[in-house]
Design a protein around this motif. Structure first.
Motif, mmCIF file in Angstrom:
data_model
loop_
_atom_site.group_PDB
_atom_site.id
_atom_site.type_symbol
_atom_site.label_atom_id
_atom_site.label_comp_id
_atom_site.label_asym_id
_atom_site.label_seq_id
_atom_site.Cartn_x
_atom_site.Cartn_y
_atom_site.Cartn_z
ATOM 1 N N ALA A 2 0.385 2.863 8.497
ATOM 2 C CA ALA A 2 -0.497 1.705 8.590
ATOM 3 C C ALA A 2 -0.057 0.644 7.569
ATOM 4 O O ALA A 2 0.504 0.974 6.524
ATOM 5 C CB ALA A 2 -1.929 2.138 8.304
ATOM 6 N N ARG A 3 -0.318 -0.617 7.913
ATOM 7 C CA ARG A 3 -0.029 -1.675 6.951
ATOM 8 C C ARG A 3 -1.117 -1.717 5.886
ATOM 9 O O ARG A 3 -2.285 -1.460 6.197
ATOM 10 C CB ARG A 3 0.027 -3.035 7.662
ATOM 11 N N GLY A 4 -0.750 -2.040 4.660
ATOM 12 C CA GLY A 4 -1.760 -2.297 3.632
ATOM 13 C C GLY A 4 -2.232 -3.721 3.825
ATOM 14 O O GLY A 4 -3.338 -3.989 4.297
ATOM 15 N N CYS A 5 -1.345 -4.676 3.523
ATOM 16 C CA CYS A 5 -1.623 -6.088 3.806
ATOM 17 C C CYS A 5 -1.202 -6.353 5.249
ATOM 18 O O CYS A 5 -0.101 -5.965 5.656
ATOM 19 C CB CYS A 5 -0.827 -6.960 2.852
ATOM 20 N N VAL A 370 -8.807 -10.849 2.539
ATOM 21 C CA VAL A 370 -7.885 -10.229 3.501
ATOM 22 C C VAL A 370 -8.242 -8.765 3.771
ATOM 23 O O VAL A 370 -8.190 -8.309 4.916
ATOM 24 C CB VAL A 370 -6.429 -10.318 2.978
ATOM 25 N N ASP A 371 -8.656 -8.033 2.736
ATOM 26 C CA ASP A 371 -8.911 -6.601 2.948
ATOM 27 C C ASP A 371 -10.214 -6.332 3.704
ATOM 28 O O ASP A 371 -10.543 -5.181 3.985
ATOM 29 C CB ASP A 371 -8.835 -5.807 1.640
ATOM 30 N N ALA A 372 -10.944 -7.396 4.081
ATOM 31 C CA ALA A 372 -12.169 -7.184 4.879
ATOM 32 C C ALA A 372 -11.952 -7.551 6.349
ATOM 33 O O ALA A 372 -12.910 -7.625 7.130
ATOM 34 C CB ALA A 372 -13.295 -8.035 4.297
ATOM 35 N N LEU A 373 -10.690 -7.779 6.755
ATOM 36 C CA LEU A 373 -10.449 -8.296 8.111
ATOM 37 C C LEU A 373 -10.151 -7.205 9.135
ATOM 38 O O LEU A 373 -10.027 -7.497 10.325
ATOM 39 C CB LEU A 373 -9.293 -9.305 8.089
ATOM 40 N N GLY A 374 -10.059 -5.961 8.694
ATOM 41 C CA GLY A 374 -9.817 -4.871 9.645
ATOM 42 C C GLY A 374 -8.382 -4.882 10.148
ATOM 43 O O GLY A 374 -8.084 -5.465 11.189
ATOM 44 N N VAL A 375 -7.468 -4.260 9.404
ATOM 45 C CA VAL A 375 -6.062 -4.197 9.809
ATOM 46 C C VAL A 375 -5.923 -3.191 10.951
ATOM 47 O O VAL A 375 -6.479 -2.095 10.886
ATOM 48 C CB VAL A 375 -5.186 -3.739 8.614
ATOM 49 N N LYS A 376 -5.183 -3.554 11.999
ATOM 50 C CA LYS A 376 -4.996 -2.608 13.115
ATOM 51 C C LYS A 376 -4.150 -1.425 12.652
ATOM 52 O O LYS A 376 -3.227 -1.599 11.856
ATOM 53 C CB LYS A 376 -4.346 -3.322 14.304
ATOM 54 N N ARG A 386 -10.716 -9.336 12.897
ATOM 55 C CA ARG A 386 -11.549 -10.546 12.815
ATOM 56 C C ARG A 386 -10.948 -11.539 11.826
ATOM 57 O O ARG A 386 -10.160 -11.129 10.950
ATOM 58 C CB ARG A 386 -12.981 -10.187 12.406
ATOM 59 N N LEU A 387 -11.300 -12.794 11.993
ATOM 60 C CA LEU A 387 -10.809 -13.825 11.070
ATOM 61 C C LEU A 387 -11.897 -14.894 10.874
ATOM 62 O O LEU A 387 -11.840 -15.973 11.475
ATOM 63 C CB LEU A 387 -9.506 -14.447 11.599
ATOM 64 N N PRO A 388 -12.927 -14.586 10.057
ATOM 65 C CA PRO A 388 -13.979 -15.577 9.823
ATOM 66 C C PRO A 388 -13.426 -16.760 9.013
ATOM 67 O O PRO A 388 -12.715 -16.553 8.036
ATOM 68 C CB PRO A 388 -15.032 -14.812 8.995
#
Ligand code: HEM
Length: 391
Positions: A2-5, A370-376, A386-388
Motif C-alpha cells: 500500500a502507498r503511505g502518501c 492528506v492522511d485523511a483522504l483514504g488512500v486506495k 475523497r478530496l474535500p
C-alpha cells in the motif's frame, strides 16, 4: 504494497530497487514472482514476445484475489496475433485527431462541472463532484453509453477493481457489466436496423464489425466493458490525485495558472509522478536472460511502472514533482503492444480539466490533511477516496 502518501510509490519499492533491477517477492498466495524496478529492464521486457498477457492461462499471476476472477480476457488479456486483430479494430477511434474532435465536448463537460462545484460550495468533495463525473461522462459520450446508468457502472467498477473485493464480488461485478453491455448491444443493433444514425464507438463497431461477422457479440461486450472501466476509473483516479498533488505543490499550480500552455507538460509529469495504473503483470512463455538472472517459463513477472517512473538513471531528481521538467518516455501508459489505447483521450481530459480548475478557482485548497483522504489499497488502481476542498 500500500502507498503511505497517495502520490508517492510505496516505500518498499526503493528497498526492492536496492536488490537490483529485478527482485523476487512472495505474492499473497505464496507464489514467488519477479518484480522489475529498473526502467530499461521494464521497457525491454514489455516488448519481449516471450512474456505473455494471456489471462486465460492457469499460470497467469494473481496479485490480489479479485484478479483471479474478473473477465479481463479480451484485448488486454490476449497475446498477438489475436490481440493485434482486435486492437486494429479500435485504434482508429483513439487517434489524436479523433480525440481533438472531442475537445469541445470535454471542455463543455468540465465547464458544467466547475459551474456546479462553484454553485454548491465552498466546501465540496471533488471526487464525486469533479474527478469521477468528468471521465465518466466523456467515456459514455465516446462509447455511446447512456450516462443515466453511471451510478450502476461506477459501483460495479469499484467492486471489480478494488483490492479489498473478494474474487466472488469481482467476478459478479464483471459478469454484471458484461451482461449490461450484451443487452445494450442488442438494443443498439435493433435501433440501427430500424434506420437510426450511428452515434458513438459501439454503434460503429456494431455496423462495421458485428454485423459483418468480424466480431462476436460476447467479445464486443467484453471489450466495451473494459473500455468503460479503464476509461473512467484510471482517469478519475489520475484526476483526483493530480488535483491533490497540485494543491500540495502550490508553486507548481502557479506555473500552470500563469501559462495554460504548460498544461500538456504538466500532465506528462503528473502521469509519471503518480503512475496510478501500477499493476502490469505477465507470465513467462520461454526462458529469458536479463540483468544477470534467468526468468523461467511459467514464472510470474510484475512490472510496477511507478518504480520505473522514479528511476534516477532516466529522470533527474525523480521524486521531485516539476511541471516544467519536459517529461518524456514515462511508462504510466505501459509500453509495447498493450500500451494504453486511451492515452490521447486521458491526456486531453486531464489537460482541459486541470487547466480550467486552477484558472477558474485560483484560491482552491484542500480542506483535509492528506492522511485523511483514504488512500486506495495496493492492488487497486491507485487514488484517493475523497478530496474535500474550499476556496
Ligand atoms: C490516466 C489514465 C489511464 C492510465 C494511467 C492507463 C493505463 C494503462 C496501462 C498501464 C495499460 C497497459 C496494461 C498492460 O500492459 O497490461 C493500459 C491499457 C489499456 N487502456 Fe488505459 N489507461 C488510462 C486511460 C484509459 C482510457 C481513457 C481508456 C479508454 C478507452 C483506456 C483503455 C485502455 C485499453 C483498451 C487498454 C488495453 C490495450 C491493449 O491491450 O492493447 N485507458 N492502460
Amino acid at each position: 504494497m500500500a502507498r503511505g502518501c497517495p502520490y508517492h510509490p510505496p516505500a518498499g519499492y526503493a528497498e526492492l530497487r536496492e536488490e537490483g533491477p529485478l527482485a523476487q517477492v512472495q505474492l499473497y498466495d505464496g507464489r514467488v514472482a519477479w518484480v522489475v524496478t529498473g526502467y530499461a529492464e521494464t521497457r525491454q521486457l514489455l516488448v519481449d514476445p516471450r512474456l505473455s498477457s494471456d489471462r486465460s492461462r492457469p499460470d497467469f499471476p494473481v496479485l490480489v484475489p479479485r484478479m483471479a476472477a474478473t473477465k479481463l480476457t479480451a484485448l488486454v488479456g490476449m497475446d498477438p496475433p489475436e490481440h493485434d486483430v482486435l486492437r486494429r479494430m479500435l485504434i482508429g477511434s483513439f487517434t489524436v485527431k479523433r480525440v481533438n474532435d472531442l475537445r469541445p465536448a470535454i471542455l463543455r463537460i468540465v465547464t458544467e462541472r466547475i459551474d456546479a462545484v462553484l454553485a454548491a460550495g465552498p466546501g465540496v468533495d471533488l471526487v464525486p463532484a469533479f474527478a469521477l463525473p468528468v471521465p465518466s461522462t466523456t467515456i459514455c459520450l465516446l462509447l455511446g453509453v447512456p450516462y443515466e446508468d453511471h451510478e450502476f457502472f461506477e459501483e460495479q467498477t469499484r467492486q471489480m477493481l478494488m483490492a479489498t473485493s473478494t474474487a466472488q464480488e469481482a467476478a459478479d461485478a464483471s459478469a454484471t457489466l458484461i451482461a449490461y453491455f450484451e443487452r445494450l448491444v442488442v438494443d443498439k443493433q435493433a435501433r440501427l436496423a430500424a434506420g437510426a444514425r450511428p452515434e458513438g464507438l459501439l454503434d460503429e463497431l456494431i455496423t462495421e464489425r458485428l454485423d459483418t461477422g468480424e466480431l462476436e457479440r460476447d467479445v464486443l461486450s467484453t471489450i466495451a466493458m473494459f473500455m468503460l472501466v479503464a476509461g473512467h476509473e484510471t482517469t478519475a483516479n489520475m484526476m483526483a490525485l493530480s488535483v491533490l498533488t497540485l494543491l500540495e505543490h502550490p508553486e507548481q499550480a502557479d506555473r500552470l495558472r500563469a501559462d495554460p500552455a504548460v498544461a500538456p507538460g504538466a500532465v506528462e509529469e503528473l502521469l509519471r509522478f503518480l503512475s496510478v495504473a501500477d499493476e502490469i503483470q505477465r507470465v513467462v512463455k520461454a526462458d529469458i536472460e536479463i540483468a544477470g538472472v534467468v526468468l523461467r517459463e511459467g514464472d510470474a513477472v510484475y512490472l510496477p511502472n511507478a518504480a520505473a517512473n522514479r528511476s534516477a538513471e532516466v529522470f533527474d531528481d525523480p521524486d521531485t514533482f516539476d511541471v516544467l521538467r519536459g517529461t518524456r518516455h514515462h511508462l504510466a501508459f505501459g509500453y509495447g503492444v498493450h500500451q494504453c489505447i486511451g492515452q490521447n483521450l486521458a491526456r486531453a481530459e486531464l489537460e482541459i480539466a486541470l487547466r480550467e480548475l486552477v484558472t477558474r478557482i485560483p484560491t482552491l485548497r484542500a480542506a483535509a490533511p492528506v492522511d485523511a483522504l483514504g488512500v486506495k489499497p495496493g492492488g487497486s488502481v491507485q487514488g484517493i477516496l475523497r478530496l474535500p476542498v474550499v476556496w
